[in-house]
Write a protein that holds these residues in place. Structure first.
Motif, PDB file in Angstrom:
ATOM      1  N   ALA A  25       0.760  -1.055   0.205  1.00 27.82           N
ATOM      2  CA  ALA A  25       0.254   0.022  -0.003  1.00 27.82           C
ATOM      3  C   ALA A  25       0.705   1.403  -0.319  1.00 27.82           C
ATOM      4  O   ALA A  25       0.546   2.514  -0.892  1.00 27.82           O
ATOM      5  N   GLN A  26       1.999   1.362   0.756  1.00 28.08           N
ATOM      6  CA  GLN A  26       2.857   2.105   0.815  1.00 28.08           C
ATOM      7  C   GLN A  26       3.305   2.746  -0.580  1.00 28.08           C
ATOM      8  O   GLN A  26       3.305   3.493  -1.318  1.00 28.08           O
ATOM      9  N   GLN A  27       3.759   1.555  -0.882  1.00 26.79           N
ATOM     10  CA  GLN A  27       5.140   1.261  -2.251  1.00 26.79           C
ATOM     11  C   GLN A  27       4.100   1.987  -3.758  1.00 26.79           C
ATOM     12  O   GLN A  27       4.016   3.034  -4.744  1.00 26.79           O
ATOM     13  N   LEU A  28       2.465   1.911  -3.223  1.00 26.37           N
ATOM     14  CA  LEU A  28       1.479   2.126  -3.852  1.00 26.37           C
ATOM     15  C   LEU A  28       0.907   3.209  -3.506  1.00 26.37           C
ATOM     16  O   LEU A  28      -0.049   3.920  -5.020  1.00 26.37           O
ATOM     17  N   GLY A  29       1.614   3.766  -2.850  1.00 29.95           N
ATOM     18  CA  GLY A  29       0.724   5.317  -2.891  1.00 29.95           C
ATOM     19  C   GLY A  29      -1.328   5.428  -2.298  1.00 29.95           C
ATOM     20  O   GLY A  29      -1.536   6.269  -2.378  1.00 29.95           O
ATOM     21  N   VAL A  30      -1.565   4.128  -1.742  1.00 33.84           N
ATOM     22  CA  VAL A  30      -2.667   3.673  -1.542  1.00 33.84           C
ATOM     23  C   VAL A  30      -3.013   3.729   0.248  1.00 33.84           C
ATOM     24  O   VAL A  30      -2.482   2.830   0.815  1.00 33.84           O
ATOM     25  N   GLU A  31      -3.704   4.385   0.592  1.00 31.32           N
ATOM     26  CA  GLU A  31      -4.470   4.824   1.677  1.00 31.32           C
ATOM     27  C   GLU A  31      -5.164   3.560   2.269  1.00 31.32           C
ATOM     28  O   GLU A  31      -6.129   2.957   1.688  1.00 31.32           O
ATOM     29  N   ILE A  32      -4.967   3.020   3.159  1.00 34.86           N
ATOM     30  CA  ILE A  32      -5.562   1.897   3.732  1.00 34.86           C
ATOM     31  C   ILE A  32      -5.935   2.074   4.582  1.00 34.86           C
ATOM     32  O   ILE A  32      -4.719   2.533   5.855  1.00 34.86           O
ATOM     33  N   VAL A  72      -1.748  -8.732  -3.603  1.00 40.91           N
ATOM     34  CA  VAL A  72      -1.835  -7.715  -2.976  1.00 40.91           C
ATOM     35  C   VAL A  72      -2.208  -6.754  -4.303  1.00 40.91           C
ATOM     36  O   VAL A  72      -3.251  -5.662  -3.824  1.00 40.91           O
ATOM     37  N   VAL A  73      -1.172  -6.204  -4.541  1.00 39.96           N
ATOM     38  CA  VAL A  73      -0.748  -5.239  -5.972  1.00 39.96           C
ATOM     39  C   VAL A  73      -2.543  -4.848  -6.523  1.00 39.96           C
ATOM     40  O   VAL A  73      -3.026  -3.791  -6.619  1.00 39.96           O
TER      41      VAL A  73
END
Length: 78
Positions: A25-32, A72-73
């Motif tokens: 999530a951090q690598q993709l810049g997605v907030e979870i 996960v991605v």
């Protein structure tokens, strides 16, 4: 923001699954919002019989064993 739940007893695989999800999530810049669910009645309520299980936005996407980073991605990008 994606709602992610890791279903399991808190075993090593459950902790590793949570770490993989957080890292991707951090690598993709997605907030979870990550929640660890350890209550067996709640876990069985999702129909998961083999842990760790993963629920993304209310839908079970994985059960049993460690998920791959690629999986996960896909879940986070959907």
């Amino acid at each position: 923001m994606k709602q992610v739940k890791v279903l399991g007893s808190g075993c090593k695989n459950c902790e590793t699954t949570a770490r993989i999800i957080t890292e991707q999530a951090q690598q993709l810049g997605v907030e979870i919002e990550l929640e660890k669910v350890t209550d067996m009645a709640q876990i069985m309520g999702y129909g998961v019989m083999s842990t760790p299980g993963v629920v993304v936005d209310g839908q079970v996407v994985h059960a049993g064993g460690l998920p791959s980073a690629a999986d996960v991605v896909k879940w986070l990008a959907a």
